[in-house]
Design an enzyme around this catalytic site. Structure first.
Site, short mmCIF file in Angstrom:
data_model
loop_
_atom_site.label_atom_id
_atom_site.label_comp_id
_atom_site.label_asym_id
_atom_site.label_seq_id
_atom_site.Cartn_x
_atom_site.Cartn_y
_atom_site.Cartn_z
CD GLU A 103 -2.09 4.12 -3.77
OE1 GLU A 103 -1.44 3.91 -2.69
OE2 GLU A 103 -3.33 4.13 -3.43
CB CYS A 158 -0.54 6.22 10.86
SG CYS A 158 -1.96 7.04 9.57
N GLY A 161 4.35 6.63 -1.35
CA GLY A 161 5.65 5.90 -1.51
C GLY A 161 6.77 6.80 -0.76
CE LYS A 207 5.60 4.91 6.43
NZ LYS A 207 4.45 4.77 6.01
CG ASP A 213 2.98 2.58 5.59
OD1 ASP A 213 2.38 2.57 7.79
OD2 ASP A 213 2.62 3.66 5.09
CB ALA A 227 -1.09 -0.10 1.08
N1 SAM Z 1 3.13 3.78 2.37
C1 SAM Z 1 2.60 5.22 2.56
C2 SAM Z 1 3.95 5.42 2.35
O1 SAM Z 1 4.72 5.37 2.76
O2 SAM Z 1 3.89 6.92 2.17
C3 SAM Z 1 1.55 5.14 2.55
C4 SAM Z 1 0.46 4.52 2.95
S1 SAM Z 1 -1.24 5.03 3.48
C5 SAM Z 1 -1.25 5.05 4.96
C6 SAM Z 1 -1.75 3.53 2.42
C7 SAM Z 1 -2.48 3.61 1.09
O3 SAM Z 1 -2.62 2.81 0.98
C8 SAM Z 1 -2.68 4.87 0.72
O4 SAM Z 1 -2.30 5.39 -0.68
C9 SAM Z 1 -4.64 3.83 -0.10
O5 SAM Z 1 -4.57 4.02 -1.64
C10 SAM Z 1 -3.74 2.77 -0.73
N2 SAM Z 1 -4.80 1.05 -0.59
C11 SAM Z 1 -5.63 1.34 -0.01
N3 SAM Z 1 -6.12 0.01 0.30
C12 SAM Z 1 -5.53 -0.91 -0.86
C13 SAM Z 1 -5.39 -1.90 -1.61
N4 SAM Z 1 -6.51 -2.82 -1.02
N5 SAM Z 1 -4.44 -2.24 -2.33
C14 SAM Z 1 -3.34 -1.25 -2.36
N6 SAM Z 1 -3.45 -0.09 -2.36
C15 SAM Z 1 -4.65 0.24 -1.11
#
Ligand code: SAM
Length: 299
Positions: free
Chosen positions: A138, A235, A118, A120, A181, A114
């Site tokens: 994503e 978070c 980006g 991480k 994440d 997820a």
């Molecule tokens: N790891 C990211 C960073 O450090 O920048 C932050 C991630 S954020 C907490 C969660 C992300 O997961 C969001 O961008 C959301 O759109 C995406 N997301 C939600 N459900 C998802 C899924 N089923 N598959 C892939 N990505 C998903």
């Protein structure tokens, strides 16, 4: 005012005294932090640059790349050419911890489930000197474009971005290391001074997030090679999105939570976690509330 459901949940989970500590950490704006991007520069050059621009900072005991600014606002940093060039990345302290806990290795196949925007993913690319094969998944197309942009700007050149629901990745994929994440309610990032975050949070969001987290965790454990390790993080400080998801998600898999062996981690403010080995970061003026656990799949 913090949402009623949140206040009731933390009091039930942590007790009145710890709940008051959590609320205390949500009173005012968090200090700005950044990560020096080793794909473009090095931490000592960043320290010199900040000093040259009169930007005060502290270093953190758990990473040479992390900088906690004394007063500076985000716009002061965005005005620096180093920001545009991707030499520095604005990233919360808590969100730098999961990649450190995962310890991504050069030459390995790594899945970031997820990934957008980006921070991480790029951190893992930097930790491996662009020598790991990273797949960044994503679901949201617009956020995936932002992810691509951030990766390009930071020089993370060995990342394959997939615009996909990670819960539906084919079961024949296998990865040595996985970062999940997970999307969450963001309860750990709430601030009394930020109405937008407060109105976005709800009980429904927390419960819906828990359902998605569970699906993603079970998929992660399926795709992880036997002997491989993953990190689950959110978070959020709510047990329904953290320990409860781990308990339910790990059922039926031969997997266990490993203690985090990160030098300096003992200086991070924590909350009691109900699963041994998991780390829950207490919200403070410096840290967002955050949860993470490192899981090993048995060979
Ligand atoms: N790891 C990211 C960073 O450090 O920048 C932050 C991630 S954020 C907490 C969660 C992300 O997961 C969001 O961008 C959301 O759109 C995406 N997301 C939600 N459900 C998802 C899924 N089923 N598959 C892939 N990505 C998903």
């Amino acid at each position: 005012m913090l949402p009623e459901f949140f206040l009731k949940s933390i009091e039930a989970q942590y007790g009145a005294e710890t709940a008051a500590r959590i609320v205390g950490g949500m009173r005012s704006a968090r200090r700005v932090s950044l990560r020096a991007n080793r794909l473009k520069t090095d931490p000592e050059a960043v320290a010199a640059l900040l000093t040259e621009h009169g930007i005060g900072f502290e270093r953190l005991p758990w990473s040479e790349d992390a900088f906690l600014l004394t007063e500076a606002r985000k716009d002061a940093l965005r005005a620096l050419p180093a920001y545009e060039k991707g030499e520095i990345y604005l990233q919360s302290l808590s969100s730098m911890l999961p990649p450190l806990a995962l310890m991504p290795q050069a030459g390995k196949d790594i899945l970031d489930m997820a990934a957008a925007p980006g921070g991480k993913t790029a951190q893992m690319a930097a930790m491996t000197g662009n020598r790991a094969n990273i797949t960044a998944c994503e679901i949201n197309k617009i956020r995936a474009e932002r992810l691509q942009y951030n990766l390009r700007r930071q020089g993370a050149s060995r990342v394959n971005v997939m615009v996909r629901d990670a819960a539906k990745l084919e079961d024949f994929f296998r990865f040595d290391q996985i970062l999940l994440d997970a999307p969450c309610s963001g309860s750990g990032t709430l601030l009394e001074t930020e109405p937008r975050g407060l109105s976005a949070f709800s009980e429904k969001l927390a419960r819906n997030s828990a359902a998605v987290q569970l699906r993603l965790l079970r998929k992660a454990l399926t795709l992880l090679k036997p002997g491989g390790a993953m990190v689950y993080s959110t978070c959020s400080v709510l047990g329904i999105e953290n320990e409860d998801v781990l308990r339910a998600g790990m059922k039926g898999f031969k997997a266990e939570i490993e203690p985090l062996s990160l030098p300096g981690i003992d200086r991070v403010p924590t909350l009691p976690a109900s699963l041994p080995g998991a780390l829950c970061v207490c919200p403070t003026a410096e840290y967002e509330g955050f949860f993470m656990a490192r899981i090993r799949k048995m060979g």
